[in-house]
Motif scaffolding. Sequence first.
Motif, mmCIF file in Angstrom:
data_model
loop_
_atom_site.group_PDB
_atom_site.id
_atom_site.type_symbol
_atom_site.label_atom_id
_atom_site.label_comp_id
_atom_site.label_asym_id
_atom_site.label_seq_id
_atom_site.Cartn_x
_atom_site.Cartn_y
_atom_site.Cartn_z
ATOM 1 N N GLU A 170 0.718 -1.023 0.023
ATOM 2 C CA GLU A 170 -0.064 -0.008 -0.064
ATOM 3 C C GLU A 170 0.794 1.225 0.020
ATOM 4 O O GLU A 170 1.852 1.516 0.732
ATOM 5 C CB GLU A 170 -0.853 0.091 1.084
ATOM 6 C CG GLU A 170 -1.955 1.236 1.287
ATOM 7 C CD GLU A 170 -2.956 0.913 2.202
ATOM 8 O OE1 GLU A 170 -3.900 1.879 2.368
ATOM 9 O OE2 GLU A 170 -2.969 0.047 2.980
ATOM 10 N N ASP A 217 -21.492 -5.906 -6.573
ATOM 11 C CA ASP A 217 -20.522 -6.354 -7.333
ATOM 12 C C ASP A 217 -20.864 -6.118 -8.709
ATOM 13 O O ASP A 217 -22.036 -5.710 -9.019
ATOM 14 C CB ASP A 217 -19.735 -7.703 -6.977
ATOM 15 C CG ASP A 217 -20.943 -8.793 -7.118
ATOM 16 O OD1 ASP A 217 -21.762 -8.444 -7.899
ATOM 17 O OD2 ASP A 217 -20.514 -9.895 -6.531
ATOM 18 N N ASN A 255 -5.192 2.207 -0.674
ATOM 19 C CA ASN A 255 -4.699 2.271 -2.169
ATOM 20 C C ASN A 255 -3.534 1.180 -2.149
ATOM 21 O O ASN A 255 -2.359 1.545 -1.969
ATOM 22 C CB ASN A 255 -4.156 3.622 -2.416
ATOM 23 C CG ASN A 255 -3.558 3.721 -4.076
ATOM 24 O OD1 ASN A 255 -4.018 3.254 -4.678
ATOM 25 N ND2 ASN A 255 -2.259 4.508 -3.976
ATOM 26 N N GLU A 278 -3.602 -6.538 -8.875
ATOM 27 C CA GLU A 278 -4.732 -6.360 -8.294
ATOM 28 C C GLU A 278 -4.729 -5.023 -7.493
ATOM 29 O O GLU A 278 -4.370 -5.004 -6.278
ATOM 30 C CB GLU A 278 -5.595 -7.531 -7.456
ATOM 31 C CG GLU A 278 -6.885 -7.485 -7.011
ATOM 32 C CD GLU A 278 -7.451 -8.570 -6.484
ATOM 33 O OE1 GLU A 278 -7.851 -9.386 -6.993
ATOM 34 O OE2 GLU A 278 -7.198 -8.390 -5.001
ATOM 35 N N ARG A 279 -5.472 -4.132 -8.048
ATOM 36 C CA ARG A 279 -5.387 -2.708 -7.414
ATOM 37 C C ARG A 279 -6.829 -2.265 -6.901
ATOM 38 O O ARG A 279 -7.931 -2.442 -7.188
ATOM 39 C CB ARG A 279 -5.212 -1.599 -8.222
ATOM 40 C CG ARG A 279 -3.507 -1.735 -8.946
ATOM 41 C CD ARG A 279 -3.226 -0.837 -9.894
ATOM 42 N NE ARG A 279 -1.657 -0.694 -10.299
ATOM 43 C CZ ARG A 279 -1.267 -1.613 -11.208
ATOM 44 N NH1 ARG A 279 -1.906 -2.605 -11.785
ATOM 45 N NH2 ARG A 279 0.088 -1.509 -11.293
ATOM 46 N N THR A 280 -6.718 -1.890 -5.471
ATOM 47 C CA THR A 280 -8.043 -1.418 -4.893
ATOM 48 C C THR A 280 -7.751 -0.072 -4.190
ATOM 49 O O THR A 280 -6.613 0.191 -3.664
ATOM 50 C CB THR A 280 -8.124 -2.267 -3.602
ATOM 51 O OG1 THR A 280 -8.243 -3.608 -4.268
ATOM 52 C CG2 THR A 280 -9.485 -2.005 -2.937
ATOM 53 N N ARG A 281 -8.542 0.769 -4.714
ATOM 54 C CA ARG A 281 -8.452 2.320 -4.215
ATOM 55 C C ARG A 281 -9.944 2.539 -3.717
ATOM 56 O O ARG A 281 -10.848 2.634 -4.484
ATOM 57 C CB ARG A 281 -8.081 3.330 -5.245
ATOM 58 C CG ARG A 281 -7.990 4.677 -4.583
ATOM 59 C CD ARG A 281 -7.206 5.631 -5.231
ATOM 60 N NE ARG A 281 -6.861 6.933 -4.514
ATOM 61 C CZ ARG A 281 -6.565 7.935 -5.142
ATOM 62 N NH1 ARG A 281 -6.378 8.276 -6.159
ATOM 63 N NH2 ARG A 281 -6.163 8.881 -4.199
ATOM 64 N N GLU A 282 -10.026 2.800 -2.131
ATOM 65 C CA GLU A 282 -11.160 3.187 -1.658
ATOM 66 C C GLU A 282 -11.164 3.614 -0.401
ATOM 67 O O GLU A 282 -9.956 3.841 0.014
ATOM 68 C CB GLU A 282 -12.327 1.830 -1.600
ATOM 69 C CG GLU A 282 -11.502 0.729 -0.708
ATOM 70 C CD GLU A 282 -12.327 -0.416 -0.592
ATOM 71 O OE1 GLU A 282 -13.237 -0.774 -1.632
ATOM 72 O OE2 GLU A 282 -11.768 -1.266 -0.181
#
Length: 326
Positions: A52, A161, A220, A243-247
């Motif tokens: 992150e 989803d 992130n 695998e990208r996660t932004r929240e």
Amino acid sequence: MAEQLLREALNKIEIVGFAQESTLEKKEFKDNIGKPYTCISGDITVKISEEETQVVSYFAKELTQKGEVNKNYKALTTIMNELVTVADVAQGVSEGEPSRIECQGKLTLNEYKGNDGEVKSFPKISGQYAPIRYKGEAKDFNPKAKFDIEGIVKSLKAETDKDENETGRLKIQLYVPLYGGKTIPLTFVTGETLPQGGKDYLTDNFQSRASVRIYGDLVNKSKKIERVIESGFGENKTDVTYERTREFIATGGTLYEEGVHKEVFDISLLKEALANRERHLSALKEKEKTDDKPKPTAGFGNGSQQTNAKTNEKQDDGLDDLFGED
């Protein structure tokens, strides 16, 4: 009489971690009347964990409007000269350990016109002050990325989803008032598990038009995924994807009640703030705007609409089109 504007919302971002990379540099620009000025601009990427990072953007002019040296410019100059990043250590540019830093900022939007002519909009952390060096003990160093934000609820709904299955989380859409009567839309989610009574509290209180405060974690992450492809002959091949996660995960929050909390926003001023936003977006697209009013969207419920005590009919404040799901 001075024009009334929406008050600026609390909008606090706190980032603590290792300096991973810096693109800060001095630049020369001209203002809107052609007068040249010097500034420092660029990003500092902060490492929170192995997976992150958070990117904080900075901009500071060398001189204030009074012609004095800008303290933030001076502080950023020091950071440019002394910051040791993960990249510096890896490349052998600097020795020792990357700098531990603390960054304060605001959550805004980076908006620009794309090649397809449409406006692109992405969340952005704008640094409010130059980063400071962490001065505590190394054993107490706790990397984190936190937000604390006020806003006006646009809608609250179950998150789904790509197959339209509910995830168990709630999605909170807010209008967040900025300085100068501006406002931006931001979306937050709750965690998959809420404290007992948490979902009921949100459903009962976070209705459209409500003034609220929420706080939680900025996420992130970029997770590396390796997949081995077996070869029919010779060596196997390894495919690498990320695998990208932004929240923005709300871990808590509260409702500001009319007549109880002075922080309640004047909802009547929201319409003009959003009209200003529409004009801003139209200017980005470089085309004339024929209607400064936001486009109608599906309304979210009727629970928060006030009634006239004498007629028991809904008061029309002209704001119905501004609330509901996108």
